[in-house]
Each structure stands twice: as structure tokens, then as C-alpha cells.
Design an enzyme around this catalytic site. Structure first.
Site, mmCIF file in Angstrom:
data_model
loop_
_atom_site.group_PDB
_atom_site.id
_atom_site.type_symbol
_atom_site.label_atom_id
_atom_site.label_comp_id
_atom_site.label_asym_id
_atom_site.label_seq_id
_atom_site.Cartn_x
_atom_site.Cartn_y
_atom_site.Cartn_z
ATOM 1 N N TRP A 10 -24.945 -15.401 58.859
ATOM 2 C CA TRP A 10 -25.362 -15.552 60.264
ATOM 3 C C TRP A 10 -24.245 -15.194 61.237
ATOM 4 O O TRP A 10 -24.472 -15.070 62.433
ATOM 5 C CB TRP A 10 -25.803 -16.984 60.542
ATOM 6 C CG TRP A 10 -26.992 -17.441 59.746
ATOM 7 C CD1 TRP A 10 -27.825 -16.659 58.986
ATOM 8 C CD2 TRP A 10 -27.494 -18.782 59.632
ATOM 9 N NE1 TRP A 10 -28.800 -17.435 58.403
ATOM 10 C CE2 TRP A 10 -28.620 -18.737 58.788
ATOM 11 C CE3 TRP A 10 -27.094 -20.012 60.163
ATOM 12 C CZ2 TRP A 10 -29.356 -19.885 58.470
ATOM 13 C CZ3 TRP A 10 -27.815 -21.159 59.843
ATOM 14 C CH2 TRP A 10 -28.942 -21.084 59.001
ATOM 15 N N LYS A 11 -23.022 -15.083 60.727
ATOM 16 C CA LYS A 11 -21.854 -14.847 61.579
ATOM 17 C C LYS A 11 -21.807 -15.911 62.688
ATOM 18 O O LYS A 11 -22.213 -17.046 62.443
ATOM 19 C CB LYS A 11 -21.875 -13.414 62.124
ATOM 20 C CG LYS A 11 -22.063 -12.389 60.989
ATOM 21 C CD LYS A 11 -21.801 -10.978 61.380
ATOM 22 C CE LYS A 11 -22.049 -10.077 60.170
ATOM 23 N NZ LYS A 11 -21.709 -8.683 60.404
ATOM 24 N N HIS A 94 -14.516 -10.978 54.304
ATOM 25 C CA HIS A 94 -15.424 -10.132 55.086
ATOM 26 C C HIS A 94 -14.600 -9.158 55.934
ATOM 27 O O HIS A 94 -13.515 -9.516 56.406
ATOM 28 C CB HIS A 94 -16.309 -11.011 55.982
ATOM 29 C CG HIS A 94 -17.419 -10.232 56.606
ATOM 30 N ND1 HIS A 94 -17.222 -9.482 57.743
ATOM 31 C CD2 HIS A 94 -18.711 -10.058 56.244
ATOM 32 C CE1 HIS A 94 -18.371 -8.873 58.055
ATOM 33 N NE2 HIS A 94 -19.278 -9.217 57.162
ATOM 34 N N GLU A 96 -14.818 -8.339 58.884
ATOM 35 C CA GLU A 96 -14.457 -8.861 60.212
ATOM 36 C C GLU A 96 -13.237 -9.780 60.119
ATOM 37 O O GLU A 96 -12.396 -9.805 61.022
ATOM 38 C CB GLU A 96 -15.668 -9.574 60.841
ATOM 39 C CG GLU A 96 -16.709 -8.553 61.299
ATOM 40 C CD GLU A 96 -18.153 -9.015 61.209
ATOM 41 O OE1 GLU A 96 -18.407 -10.229 61.162
ATOM 42 O OE2 GLU A 96 -19.030 -8.128 61.173
ATOM 43 N N GLU A 166 -19.417 -3.814 51.014
ATOM 44 C CA GLU A 166 -19.895 -3.579 52.366
ATOM 45 C C GLU A 166 -19.071 -2.460 53.012
ATOM 46 O O GLU A 166 -17.962 -2.717 53.515
ATOM 47 C CB GLU A 166 -19.760 -4.844 53.213
ATOM 48 C CG GLU A 166 -20.526 -6.033 52.662
ATOM 49 C CD GLU A 166 -20.804 -7.068 53.749
ATOM 50 O OE1 GLU A 166 -21.979 -7.323 54.006
ATOM 51 O OE2 GLU A 166 -19.847 -7.589 54.344
ATOM 52 N N GLY A 172 -23.431 -3.734 60.822
ATOM 53 C CA GLY A 172 -23.859 -3.962 62.199
ATOM 54 C C GLY A 172 -24.060 -2.685 63.003
ATOM 55 O O GLY A 172 -24.206 -2.735 64.226
ATOM 56 N N SER A 211 -26.178 -3.155 57.277
ATOM 57 C CA SER A 211 -27.452 -2.715 57.861
ATOM 58 C C SER A 211 -28.595 -2.684 56.843
ATOM 59 O O SER A 211 -29.491 -1.856 56.941
ATOM 60 C CB SER A 211 -27.295 -1.356 58.543
ATOM 61 O OG SER A 211 -26.360 -1.458 59.621
ATOM 62 N N GLY A 232 -26.552 -9.366 57.429
ATOM 63 C CA GLY A 232 -26.117 -9.909 58.708
ATOM 64 C C GLY A 232 -27.290 -10.004 59.670
ATOM 65 O O GLY A 232 -28.081 -10.952 59.637
ATOM 66 N N GLY A 233 -27.427 -8.997 60.523
ATOM 67 C CA GLY A 233 -28.436 -9.017 61.591
ATOM 68 C C GLY A 233 -29.834 -9.407 61.128
ATOM 69 O O GLY A 233 -30.503 -10.237 61.766
#
Ligand code: PGA
Length: 248
Positions: A10-11, A94, A96, A166, A172, A211, A232-233
Site C-alpha cells: 500500500w506504500k 524496495h 523506494e 521489480e 508506478g 505496474s 502497488g497501485g
């Protein structure tokens, strides 16, 4: 046979109300899901999700941890704390965290070790930047990232590790790796693990992330070496997430 695993990341997206709606929505559609499903919530919502998913098929994960056991680390969260709220999984490394918070291969390897020492299953993330792919360095980058963890915890520890490949350029962005691009890298990762231990290579789940959505999930997860997805999204809407869970 490796079980398909679908994990939602969910970040930094949540509110009490949104978490309630999302989890209730997922739970209402889980009856015909065969994949193992994990939701990785931001720390403040672990307790809420823990309560909502009791006696369900859903599993709980966190999105990071601190490599220290306890002490003067203002703002940080330990493996013990995550476990205290029912998490069995934790995302580590991750892209990020690597790019925005400067986590090196060594820090990532330390965190993987701490997770394993505390009976948490790491969702260990690796992946190359766009310029690394374009310069033909994808395999060198993912090898380096994996080798750092093997050097720290040993190949046998991969019995309790889930790898998530990833490609950073696909996260994203709406640009997904083609099934062939993803499969090729997954096969490479498995062959790299096999150089150390053939049985471990065959049993280690390797998820694809970047994605993945309800439209492309089936084709990606259908590839021989792709054992599920880190989402993610598309994990923020229960209908989309459930469609991905059912693709496996
Ligand atoms: P995305 O994110 O599905 O939104 O691309 C995947 C991830 O960062 O784990």
C-alpha cells in the site's frame, strides 16, 4: 510446485476508513482465491488490519523494519514490534527505500538477516534502473543485489525468503515489463540461485512487481518462473486486487 503469492504494497496510502473498506472488500471475494495473499500496511494500520483479518486467509506484512533490536532510534520500528501486531512478512529493499532513503545492498542484507532472526519472512526486492537495463547491466545489478544477501545469510536461508523482482522503470509508471522481459530475468535469478543450491532455486518464490494490474497479471503470472506479484497501485482497490489474486 510453487504456490502463487500475491502481495499488496500500500506504500504511504491509507486512512482508517480506507483500510476498513479495502480489507472488507478483499475478504468478501476471497472464497475462490487459491493464491497466498499478503497485505503490507503502513505501521500505524497494522493493528487495525490484524483485527480485521483474524481467522481469514489473508496474511499481514509490514513495509520495512529497522535492523536494530531496540533502543535510541527515534522514528524507527523493530522486527519485534511488527510481529507484536501480527505481521509475518516484511518488504525489504524496495527500490523506494534504496533510492529515497539511501539503503545500500549491505543495509538491505542486514535487514533481511534481522527479519529471518525474528521469524519474519522477507519480501526481498531487487531490480535495475532504466539506464542499467539500457546499458545491458540488468543481470549484473540483480546478481550483485542477491549476492549481498547470500553472503550475509547463506543460500539455505532462502528457504524462508520471497524474492520480488521489480524493474525500477516499471514501478508506478504504468510501463510493465513484457512477459518475456520479466520471464528472462526471473529465469536468470533462478539460475543464479541454482549455482549455489538447486533445490533452493526450485523452491524460492520469485514475484514480479512493477505496474502489474488486472489486465496483465494473468499473462505475467502464467510465465514459468514468475510465481506471483508484488502490487502497488492496483492493491488499493479491492476489485482490482482480487482480480490479480485470482489470476494465479
Ligand atoms: P506498482 O508498485 O504496482 O504501483 O508499480 C509496485 C511496487 O512498488 O511494489
Amino acid at each position: 510446485m510453487r504456490q502463487t503469492i500475491v502481495a499488496g504494497n500500500w506504500k504511504m496510502n491509507a486512512s482508517k476508513e480506507a483500510v476498513n473498506t479495502l480489507i472488507m472488500g478483499i475478504l468478501s471475494g476471497m472464497a475462490d482465491v487459491k493464491s497466498k495473499v499478503i497485505v503490507c500496511a503502513p505501521y500505524p494500520y497494522l493493528s487495525q488490519v490484524e483485527a480485521l483479518i483474524t481467522h481469514s486467509q489473508l496474511h499481514l506484512g509490514a513495509q520495512d523494519l529497522n535492523a536494530n533490536v531496540s533502543g535510541a532510534f527515534t522514528g524507527e520500528v523493530s522486527a519485534d514490534m511488527i510481529k507484536d501486531f501480527g505481521a509475518q512478512y516484511v518488504i525489504i529493499g524496495h527500490s523506494e527505500r534504496r533510492s529515497l532513503y539511501g539503503e545500500t545492498d549491505d543495509v538491505v542484507a542486514q535487514k533481511v538477516q534481522v527479519a529471518l532472526d525474528n521469524d519474519l519472512t522477507p519480501l526481498f526486492c531487487i531490480g535495475e534502473l532504466l539506464e542499467e537495463r539500457e546499458s545491458g547491466n540488468t543481470e549484473a545489478v540483480v546478481s550483485r543485489q542477491i549476492q549481498a544477501v547470500i553472503d550475509r545469510v547463506g543460500i539455505k536461508a532462502f528457504k524462508n525468503i520471497i524474492v520480488a523482482y521489480e524493474p525500477v522503470w516499471a514501478i508506478g509508471t504504468g510501463v510493465t515489463a513484457t512477459p518475456q522481459q520479466a520471464q528472462d530475468t526471473h529465469a536468470f535469478i533462478r539460475s543464479m540461485l541454482a549455482k549455489h543450491d538447486g533445490d533452493i532455486a526450485q523452491s524460492t518464490p520469485i514475484l514480479y512487481g512493477g505496474s502489474m494490474n488486472p489486465t496483465n497479471a494473468e499473462e505475467l503470472i502464467g510465465c514459468e518462473d514468475i510465481d506471483g506479484g508484488l502490487i502497488g497501485g492496483a492493491s488499493l482497490k479491492s476489485e482490482d486486487f482480487l482480480r490479480i489474486c485470482k489470476a494465479g
